[in-house]
Motif scaffolding. Structure first.
Motif, short mmCIF file in Angstrom:
data_model
loop_
_atom_site.label_atom_id
_atom_site.label_comp_id
_atom_site.label_asym_id
_atom_site.label_seq_id
_atom_site.Cartn_x
_atom_site.Cartn_y
_atom_site.Cartn_z
N GLY A 5 0.84 -1.19 0.00
CA GLY A 5 0.00 0.00 0.00
C GLY A 5 0.87 1.24 0.00
O GLY A 5 1.98 1.24 0.53
N HIS A 7 0.53 5.72 0.29
CA HIS A 7 -0.22 6.97 0.44
C HIS A 7 0.59 8.04 -0.28
O HIS A 7 1.80 8.17 -0.06
CB HIS A 7 -0.36 7.33 1.92
CG HIS A 7 -1.04 8.63 2.16
ND1 HIS A 7 -0.36 9.82 2.29
CD2 HIS A 7 -2.36 8.93 2.25
CE1 HIS A 7 -1.24 10.79 2.48
NE2 HIS A 7 -2.46 10.27 2.46
N GLY A 34 -7.98 1.29 -4.54
CA GLY A 34 -7.75 2.38 -3.60
C GLY A 34 -8.68 3.54 -3.88
O GLY A 34 -9.81 3.34 -4.33
N GLU A 45 -4.85 13.62 -2.93
CA GLU A 45 -4.41 12.50 -2.11
C GLU A 45 -4.77 11.20 -2.81
O GLU A 45 -5.89 11.05 -3.31
CB GLU A 45 -5.11 12.55 -0.75
CG GLU A 45 -4.79 11.37 0.14
CD GLU A 45 -5.62 11.38 1.40
OE1 GLU A 45 -5.01 11.44 2.48
OE2 GLU A 45 -6.87 11.33 1.31
N GLU A 47 -4.53 6.91 -2.23
CA GLU A 47 -4.17 5.70 -1.50
C GLU A 47 -4.33 4.57 -2.50
O GLU A 47 -5.39 4.43 -3.12
CB GLU A 47 -5.08 5.46 -0.30
CG GLU A 47 -4.68 6.24 0.92
CD GLU A 47 -5.41 5.81 2.17
OE1 GLU A 47 -5.94 4.67 2.24
OE2 GLU A 47 -5.46 6.63 3.09
N TYR A 49 -3.31 0.32 -3.53
CA TYR A 49 -2.91 -0.99 -3.05
C TYR A 49 -2.81 -1.93 -4.24
O TYR A 49 -3.71 -1.97 -5.08
CB TYR A 49 -3.95 -1.54 -2.05
CG TYR A 49 -4.24 -0.55 -0.96
CD1 TYR A 49 -3.44 -0.47 0.18
CD2 TYR A 49 -5.31 0.33 -1.07
CE1 TYR A 49 -3.70 0.46 1.17
CE2 TYR A 49 -5.58 1.27 -0.08
CZ TYR A 49 -4.77 1.32 1.04
OH TYR A 49 -5.03 2.25 2.02
N ALA A 76 5.38 10.20 -1.30
CA ALA A 76 4.78 8.88 -1.18
C ALA A 76 5.39 8.15 0.01
O ALA A 76 6.59 8.27 0.27
CB ALA A 76 5.02 8.07 -2.45
N ILE A 79 2.18 2.26 3.31
CA ILE A 79 1.18 2.12 4.37
C ILE A 79 0.71 0.66 4.41
O ILE A 79 0.90 -0.08 3.44
CB ILE A 79 -0.01 3.07 4.17
CG1 ILE A 79 -0.69 2.84 2.81
CG2 ILE A 79 0.41 4.53 4.34
CD1 ILE A 79 -1.96 3.64 2.59
#
Length: 90
Positions: A5, A7, A34, A45, A47, A49, A76, A79
């Motif tokens: 993951g 962010h 994500g 933003e 996120e 995966y 980056a 996460i």
């Protein structure tokens, strides 16, 4: 293969230029799940995966975004993985 993951905060001219729309398309093309959303700061933003190579490809794409965007800075960090089923835009 193990999923990872990430962010990501993307700064620059990244709102009102189709950045979220094209990020969703690119993530889907790469098989990444994500979300992407605009922040009140003017940043975007993300996120995401997925498989490490797919995340690496998405990060490379986020460094410049769509032709209408002007990415100035990208931060980056890895996460913990969330098990989602799609890539969405808020």
């Amino acid at each position: 293969m193990t999923k990872i993951g990430v962010h990501v905060l993307v700064s620059g001219v990244v709102q009102d230029v189709g950045f979220r729309f094209f990020t969703v398309r690119e993530a889907e093309r790469l098989g990444v799940v994500g979300h992407v959303r605009n922040l009140t700061s003017g940043d975007v933003e993300v996120e995401a995966y997925g498989e490490p190579e797919a995340i690496k490809s998405l990060l490379a794409w986020l460094e410049h975004g769509p032709k209408t965007a002007q990415v100035e800075h990208l931060v980056a960090k890895e996460i913990p993985v969330k098990h989602l089923i799609s890539f969405t835009s808020d």
